[in-house]
Design a protein around this motif. Structure first.
Motif: not given
Length: 191
Positions: A77-95
């Motif tokens: 996940q892109p490091t320029e995103l805030d932490l919560t957004e990085r986690i949300r996007r990571g969860l989406h990628a997993m799903v």
């Protein structure tokens, strides 16, 4: 190499047979009354063989996670995103990476988690295991005050994700997991 592939296929088939037998028994009798011995007998294996594949009955429903797979989805996940957004996007990628059969299995697993309090405790254990992997993947250093605050955010995000999966199970899989994850993260951000 061929012998190793054969052994891996045999292990996978035994694990699947144990899992299928367990879920058939859970459906027939109810989760609480089914024993490890019942599962082993229905799968045609010994109790020690069951324990070679699963630590407990709870682990049949919520098995050990592939922490490397989880790590990879969050480390990208892109490091320029805030932490919560990085986690949300990571969860989406997993799903998004879940094969269709896995999605069907996931729904039956989370429906049991929704119904059985002991399994909800197992879900919390999985959250804790995941939080350390996420912290590492996201470059969080718990030794710093910022890292400690970020660890709290990671834990809150994982609780939001668990809530989304429980809600998905409550809808019988009718709602999409990504939409439910987004709802949970909207609620998290509103705090």
């Amino acid at each position: 190499m061929e012998a190793r592939d054969w052994r891996a296929q045999k292990r996978d088939a035994t694990r699947r047979r144990l899992s299928d037998a367990a879920f058939a028994l859970f459906d027939e009798r109810g989760y609480e009354v089914v024993s490890v011995g019942d599962i082993a007998h229905a799968a045609g294996v010994s109790v020690p063989t069951f324990y070679a594949y699963f630590r407990t009955k709870e682990h049949v429903v919520l098995p050990e996670q592939d922490l490397g797979w989880i790590h990879d989805h969050f480390a990208d996940q892109p490091t320029e995103l805030d932490l919560t957004e990085r986690i949300r996007r990571g969860l989406h990628a997993m799903v998004a990476d879940l094969p269709p059969r896995t999605t069907d299995d996931l729904l039956r697993r989370w429906r049991l988690v929704l119904a059985v309090p002991a399994l909800r405790l197992r879900a919390v254990d999985r959250e804790h295991a995941s939080s350390g992997v996420l912290a590492q993947a996201l470059g969080i250093d718990l030794a710093t005050s910022g890292g400690a605050a970020d660890t709290v955010v990671v834990s809150a995000c994982l609780t939001a994700a668990t809530t989304a999966f429980l809600r998905w199970a409550a809808t019988g899989g009718e709602d999409s997991i990504p939409a439910l994850l987004d709802d949970a993260f909207v609620a998290l951000r509103s705090i």
